[in-house]
Design a protein around this motif. Structure first.
Motif, short mmCIF file in Angstrom:
data_model
loop_
_atom_site.label_atom_id
_atom_site.label_comp_id
_atom_site.label_asym_id
_atom_site.label_seq_id
_atom_site.Cartn_x
_atom_site.Cartn_y
_atom_site.Cartn_z
N LEU A 159 -60.96 9.30 27.43
CA LEU A 159 -61.94 8.13 27.37
C LEU A 159 -62.31 6.84 26.53
O LEU A 159 -61.17 7.24 25.29
N TRP A 160 -62.60 6.30 26.84
CA TRP A 160 -62.36 4.65 26.00
C TRP A 160 -64.13 3.79 25.57
O TRP A 160 -64.81 4.50 26.36
N LEU A 161 -63.81 3.34 24.92
CA LEU A 161 -65.25 2.30 24.56
C LEU A 161 -64.93 1.53 23.16
O LEU A 161 -63.56 1.66 22.59
N TYR A 162 -66.21 0.99 23.34
CA TYR A 162 -65.84 -0.12 22.82
C TYR A 162 -67.05 -0.43 21.30
O TYR A 162 -67.86 -0.31 22.20
N THR A 163 -66.94 -0.49 20.53
CA THR A 163 -67.11 -0.63 19.26
C THR A 163 -67.56 -1.98 18.24
O THR A 163 -66.19 -2.76 18.16
N PHE A 164 -68.61 -2.87 17.99
CA PHE A 164 -68.84 -3.79 17.28
C PHE A 164 -67.48 -2.99 16.16
O PHE A 164 -68.12 -2.10 14.90
N ALA A 165 -66.66 -4.08 15.44
CA ALA A 165 -65.92 -3.72 13.95
C ALA A 165 -66.83 -3.84 12.84
O ALA A 165 -66.54 -2.82 11.85
N ILE A 193 -57.39 1.57 19.26
CA ILE A 193 -55.78 1.03 19.74
C ILE A 193 -55.63 -1.06 20.35
O ILE A 193 -55.30 -1.17 20.84
N ALA A 194 -57.00 -1.09 19.47
CA ALA A 194 -57.24 -2.90 20.02
C ALA A 194 -58.23 -3.22 19.24
O ALA A 194 -59.46 -2.66 19.34
N HIS A 195 -58.47 -4.28 18.95
CA HIS A 195 -59.30 -4.97 18.62
C HIS A 195 -59.44 -6.63 19.08
O HIS A 195 -58.82 -7.14 20.05
N GLY A 196 -60.60 -6.90 19.35
CA GLY A 196 -60.84 -8.20 20.51
C GLY A 196 -61.66 -9.00 19.20
O GLY A 196 -62.45 -8.52 18.96
N PHE A 197 -62.81 -9.62 20.50
CA PHE A 197 -64.16 -10.32 20.43
C PHE A 197 -64.69 -10.13 20.91
O PHE A 197 -64.76 -10.62 22.76
N GLU A 198 -66.51 -10.32 21.19
CA GLU A 198 -67.21 -10.05 21.86
C GLU A 198 -68.00 -11.27 21.85
O GLU A 198 -68.63 -12.24 20.87
N PRO A 199 -67.61 -11.96 23.33
CA PRO A 199 -68.39 -13.43 23.41
C PRO A 199 -69.47 -13.17 23.13
O PRO A 199 -70.62 -14.10 22.80
N MET A 200 -70.60 -12.05 24.11
CA MET A 200 -71.71 -13.14 23.96
C MET A 200 -72.21 -12.48 22.86
O MET A 200 -73.49 -13.60 22.65
N TRP A 201 -72.27 -11.41 21.84
CA TRP A 201 -72.46 -11.43 20.65
C TRP A 201 -71.74 -12.76 19.61
O TRP A 201 -72.17 -11.52 18.22
N GLN A 202 -70.59 -12.64 19.54
CA GLN A 202 -69.70 -13.25 19.06
C GLN A 202 -69.31 -12.91 17.65
O GLN A 202 -69.56 -13.42 16.32
N LEU A 203 -68.91 -11.55 18.28
CA LEU A 203 -68.82 -10.58 16.94
C LEU A 203 -66.95 -9.81 17.41
O LEU A 203 -66.93 -10.05 18.69
N GLU A 204 -66.37 -9.31 16.27
CA GLU A 204 -65.34 -8.64 16.56
C GLU A 204 -65.79 -7.56 17.24
O GLU A 204 -66.51 -6.91 16.73
N ASP A 205 -65.25 -6.79 17.83
CA ASP A 205 -64.98 -6.05 18.87
C ASP A 205 -63.70 -5.21 18.35
O ASP A 205 -62.56 -5.21 18.19
N ILE A 206 -63.59 -3.10 18.48
CA ILE A 206 -62.56 -2.80 18.91
C ILE A 206 -63.02 -1.47 20.05
O ILE A 206 -63.91 -1.25 20.04
N LYS A 207 -62.22 -1.38 20.22
CA LYS A 207 -61.62 -0.60 21.49
C LYS A 207 -61.05 1.09 21.03
O LYS A 207 -60.08 1.05 20.17
N TYR A 208 -61.82 1.97 20.87
CA TYR A 208 -61.90 3.38 20.70
C TYR A 208 -60.98 3.83 22.21
O TYR A 208 -61.06 3.53 23.10
N GLU A 209 -60.44 4.80 21.52
CA GLU A 209 -60.00 5.84 22.54
C GLU A 209 -59.79 7.30 22.16
O GLU A 209 -59.32 7.55 20.82
N TRP A 210 -60.01 8.37 23.01
CA TRP A 210 -60.28 9.65 22.05
C TRP A 210 -58.99 10.46 24.03
O TRP A 210 -59.75 9.66 25.16
N VAL A 211 -58.59 11.03 24.05
CA VAL A 211 -57.46 11.85 24.42
C VAL A 211 -57.52 13.72 24.03
O VAL A 211 -57.39 13.73 22.78
N VAL A 212 -57.92 14.15 25.46
CA VAL A 212 -58.04 15.19 25.14
C VAL A 212 -56.42 15.61 24.53
O VAL A 212 -55.74 15.71 24.29
N GLY A 213 -56.40 17.02 23.76
CA GLY A 213 -55.36 17.68 23.51
C GLY A 213 -54.34 16.72 22.04
O GLY A 213 -53.50 17.17 21.74
N GLU A 214 -54.44 15.65 21.84
CA GLU A 214 -53.98 14.30 20.70
C GLU A 214 -54.62 15.06 19.59
O GLU A 214 -55.63 15.75 19.07
N PRO A 215 -53.65 15.00 18.74
CA PRO A 215 -53.70 16.00 17.63
C PRO A 215 -54.96 15.71 16.79
O PRO A 215 -55.63 16.32 15.58
#
Length: 155
Positions: free
Chosen positions: A107-113, A130-152
């Motif tokens: 799964l992946w998702l975004y949340t505000f930094a 996994i990535a840092h970005g910028f959400e233009p509507m809210w003018q805030l930095e965001d972070i993309k997260y990922e979960w992978v089954v079986g990852e440590p």
């Protein structure tokens, strides 16, 4: 989680909408620390026209109220909010487990930094930034997260 805090997860139904929208707004504003300038009617339309069509939505219910919701596909989590005053009781984790269980194994998702509570929650639940970005509507930095089954660190 106490047995009394174990929410019942049910499929979204239009009867939940009038309680879901203000709960979502209050949780967003409390956790992100900004006031949403959009009228509730606009947020309602956004939910119906943008969130609902591309996601399965589950609401978390305790005996007398809606305490959270998640909107997710097999690949991503679009929204996950818990009612103010009900955070840190396992309700968000319960919603996230539902999404993980119906995922394709990741799964992946975004949340505000700036949303430190959400970031800590996702990281405790096996998500990795996994990535840092910028959400233009809210003018805030965001972070993309990922979960992978079986990852440590995947819970």
């Amino acid at each position: 989680m106490n047995a009394s805090d174990r929410a019942t997860l049910v499929e979204f139904d239009s009867r939940h909408l009038d309680e879901l929208i203000p709960m979502w707004r209050a949780s967003f504003e409390a956790e992100v620390g900004i006031i949403d300038p959009h009228p509730l009617s606009e947020q309602r339309l956004y939910f119906l026209n943008e969130v609902l069509p591309g996601n399965d939505v589950r609401v978390a219910l305790l005996p007398n109220e809606l305490v959270g919701f998640i909107a997710a596909s097999a690949e991503s989590v679009a929204q996950l909010y818990v009612r103010v005053g009900f955070q840190r009781r396992g309700i968000g984790a319960q919603l996230l487990e539902w999404a993980k269980g119906r995922s394709n194994g990741s799964l992946w998702l975004y949340t505000f930094a700036r949303n430190l509570g959400a970031r800590a929650f996702y990281e405790r639940n096996g998500f990795v930034a996994i990535a840092h970005g910028f959400e233009p509507m809210w003018q805030l930095e965001d972070i993309k997260y990922e979960w992978v089954v079986g990852e440590p660190n995947a819970a």
